[in-house]
Scaffold this motif. Structure first.
Motif, mmCIF file in Angstrom:
data_model
loop_
_atom_site.group_PDB
_atom_site.id
_atom_site.type_symbol
_atom_site.label_atom_id
_atom_site.label_comp_id
_atom_site.label_asym_id
_atom_site.label_seq_id
_atom_site.Cartn_x
_atom_site.Cartn_y
_atom_site.Cartn_z
ATOM 1 N N GLY A 65 25.173 -5.694 35.050
ATOM 2 C CA GLY A 65 26.091 -6.808 35.277
ATOM 3 C C GLY A 65 25.416 -8.142 35.509
ATOM 4 N N LEU A 66 24.077 -8.148 35.643
ATOM 5 C CA LEU A 66 23.389 -9.435 35.760
ATOM 6 C C LEU A 66 23.451 -10.140 34.416
ATOM 7 N N THR A 67 23.433 -11.447 34.454
ATOM 8 C CA THR A 67 23.396 -12.193 33.202
ATOM 9 C C THR A 67 21.999 -12.096 32.603
ATOM 10 N N VAL A 68 21.905 -12.445 31.336
ATOM 11 C CA VAL A 68 20.610 -12.438 30.656
ATOM 12 C C VAL A 68 19.628 -13.327 31.419
ATOM 13 N N SER A 69 20.070 -14.517 31.821
ATOM 14 C CA SER A 69 19.187 -15.436 32.557
ATOM 15 C C SER A 69 18.760 -14.865 33.899
ATOM 16 N N GLU A 70 19.705 -14.280 34.627
ATOM 17 C CA GLU A 70 19.379 -13.700 35.935
ATOM 18 C C GLU A 70 18.376 -12.560 35.794
ATOM 19 N N MET A 71 18.572 -11.729 34.784
ATOM 20 C CA MET A 71 17.672 -10.601 34.567
ATOM 21 C C MET A 71 16.273 -11.098 34.202
ATOM 22 N N ARG A 72 16.203 -12.066 33.300
ATOM 23 C CA ARG A 72 14.906 -12.603 32.892
ATOM 24 C C ARG A 72 14.172 -13.189 34.086
ATOM 25 N N GLU A 73 14.893 -13.970 34.894
ATOM 26 C CA GLU A 73 14.278 -14.582 36.075
ATOM 27 C C GLU A 73 13.820 -13.528 37.072
ATOM 28 N N SER A 74 14.627 -12.497 37.276
ATOM 29 C CA SER A 74 14.250 -11.464 38.246
ATOM 30 C C SER A 74 13.010 -10.699 37.797
ATOM 31 N N LEU A 75 12.798 -10.587 36.501
ATOM 32 C CA LEU A 75 11.626 -9.883 35.975
ATOM 33 C C LEU A 75 10.429 -10.807 35.791
ATOM 34 N N GLY A 76 10.655 -12.112 35.880
ATOM 35 C CA GLY A 76 9.562 -13.063 35.765
ATOM 36 C C GLY A 76 8.979 -13.155 34.363
ATOM 37 N N MET A 77 9.801 -12.922 33.370
ATOM 38 C CA MET A 77 9.327 -12.985 31.981
ATOM 39 C C MET A 77 9.621 -14.351 31.392
ATOM 40 N N THR A 78 8.839 -14.722 30.399
ATOM 41 C CA THR A 78 9.104 -15.970 29.706
ATOM 42 C C THR A 78 10.326 -15.782 28.812
ATOM 43 N N VAL A 79 10.970 -16.879 28.464
ATOM 44 C CA VAL A 79 12.165 -16.812 27.622
ATOM 45 C C VAL A 79 11.857 -16.152 26.279
ATOM 46 N N PRO A 80 10.791 -16.571 25.568
ATOM 47 C CA PRO A 80 10.551 -15.947 24.258
ATOM 48 C C PRO A 80 10.251 -14.443 24.336
ATOM 49 N N THR A 81 9.458 -14.042 25.324
ATOM 50 C CA THR A 81 9.123 -12.624 25.464
ATOM 51 C C THR A 81 10.363 -11.810 25.790
ATOM 52 N N PHE A 82 11.139 -12.271 26.761
ATOM 53 C CA PHE A 82 12.341 -11.557 27.156
ATOM 54 C C PHE A 82 13.327 -11.476 25.992
ATOM 55 N N ALA A 83 13.511 -12.582 25.282
ATOM 56 C CA ALA A 83 14.456 -12.613 24.152
ATOM 57 C C ALA A 83 14.015 -11.645 23.055
ATOM 58 N N ARG A 84 12.720 -11.596 22.784
ATOM 59 C CA ARG A 84 12.202 -10.709 21.744
ATOM 60 C C ARG A 84 12.447 -9.245 22.114
ATOM 61 N N ILE A 85 12.105 -8.881 23.344
ATOM 62 C CA ILE A 85 12.262 -7.488 23.774
ATOM 63 C C ILE A 85 13.735 -7.115 23.881
ATOM 64 N N LEU A 86 14.537 -8.012 24.434
ATOM 65 C CA LEU A 86 15.970 -7.744 24.552
ATOM 66 C C LEU A 86 16.609 -7.583 23.172
ATOM 67 N N GLY A 87 16.179 -8.412 22.228
ATOM 68 C CA GLY A 87 16.681 -8.300 20.852
ATOM 69 C C GLY A 87 16.340 -6.951 20.241
ATOM 70 N N ALA A 88 15.120 -6.475 20.476
ATOM 71 C CA ALA A 88 14.709 -5.171 19.946
ATOM 72 C C ALA A 88 15.523 -4.045 20.591
ATOM 73 N N LEU A 89 15.772 -4.160 21.901
ATOM 74 C CA LEU A 89 16.583 -3.142 22.589
ATOM 75 C C LEU A 89 18.021 -3.171 22.094
ATOM 76 N N ASP A 90 18.525 -4.363 21.820
ATOM 77 C CA ASP A 90 19.880 -4.520 21.291
ATOM 78 C C ASP A 90 19.968 -3.909 19.895
ATOM 79 N N GLN A 91 18.958 -4.141 19.061
ATOM 80 C CA GLN A 91 18.939 -3.576 17.705
ATOM 81 C C GLN A 91 18.939 -2.054 17.737
ATOM 82 N N ARG A 92 18.305 -1.487 18.756
ATOM 83 C CA ARG A 92 18.253 -0.029 18.899
ATOM 84 C C ARG A 92 19.499 0.504 19.611
#
Length: 154
Positions: A65-92
């Motif tokens: 239920g966290l937003t994409v931004s909240e999750m990225r911030e909580s994990l301390g990932m950069t926007v491009p890295t998080f977006a790339r990995i999240l996109g791959a997980l979404d594709q799967r």
């Protein structure tokens, strides 16, 4: 960690707020996190996940239920890295994104059924490792540990 900190020496409860004991506590928390990660390594490899993919999926599993931004911030990932990995997980098809309740432009994250199925063996390994540690520590220590960790994440 300070070089004079010995994680193997007995704990003196009267000194729990002294720098040396706090350093020891930090060392134990970090060592505990490494042990949990090590315990989950075999299940992660069997699931075919990278460390970052597992980190994101497990974070979503335990904090849906966290937003994409909240999750990225909580994990301390950069926007491009998080977006790339999240996109791959979404594709799967391992995650689901839904419109935010307060702001339709935001997307909240949850695991899909496939994501839950994939992360369950990892969660079981982590649960079993924590169960052993809690049994060893006893019920009073479990309550205290939960209160300390709760205070840390607030």
């Amino acid at each position: 960690m300070a070089p004079d900190v010995n994680l193997n020496r007995p704990f003196d409860p009267r000194l729990f707020l002294m720098d040396q004991e706090l350093d020891r506590g930090v060392g134990l928390l970090l060592a505990g996190a490494m042990e949990l990660n090590r315990a989950a390594e075999k299940a992660r490899n069997k699931a075919g996940l990278s460390k970052s993919e597992m980190q994101i999926l497990m974070a979503i599993r335990y904090r849906p239920g966290l937003t994409v931004s909240e999750m990225r911030e909580s994990l301390g990932m950069t926007v491009p890295t998080f977006a790339r990995i999240l996109g791959a997980l979404d594709q799967r098809s391992l995650i689901e994104k839904a419109k935010g309740a307060e702001d339709a432009r935001q997307r909240t994250l949850a695991l899909s059924d496939a994501g839950t199925t994939l992360t369950t063996p990892i969660a079981i390994v982590l649960r079993d490792r924590l169960r052993l540690a809690f049994r060893s520590a006893g019920p009073d220590a479990v309550d205290g540990t939960r209160r300390v960790l709760d205070a840390l994440v607030r």
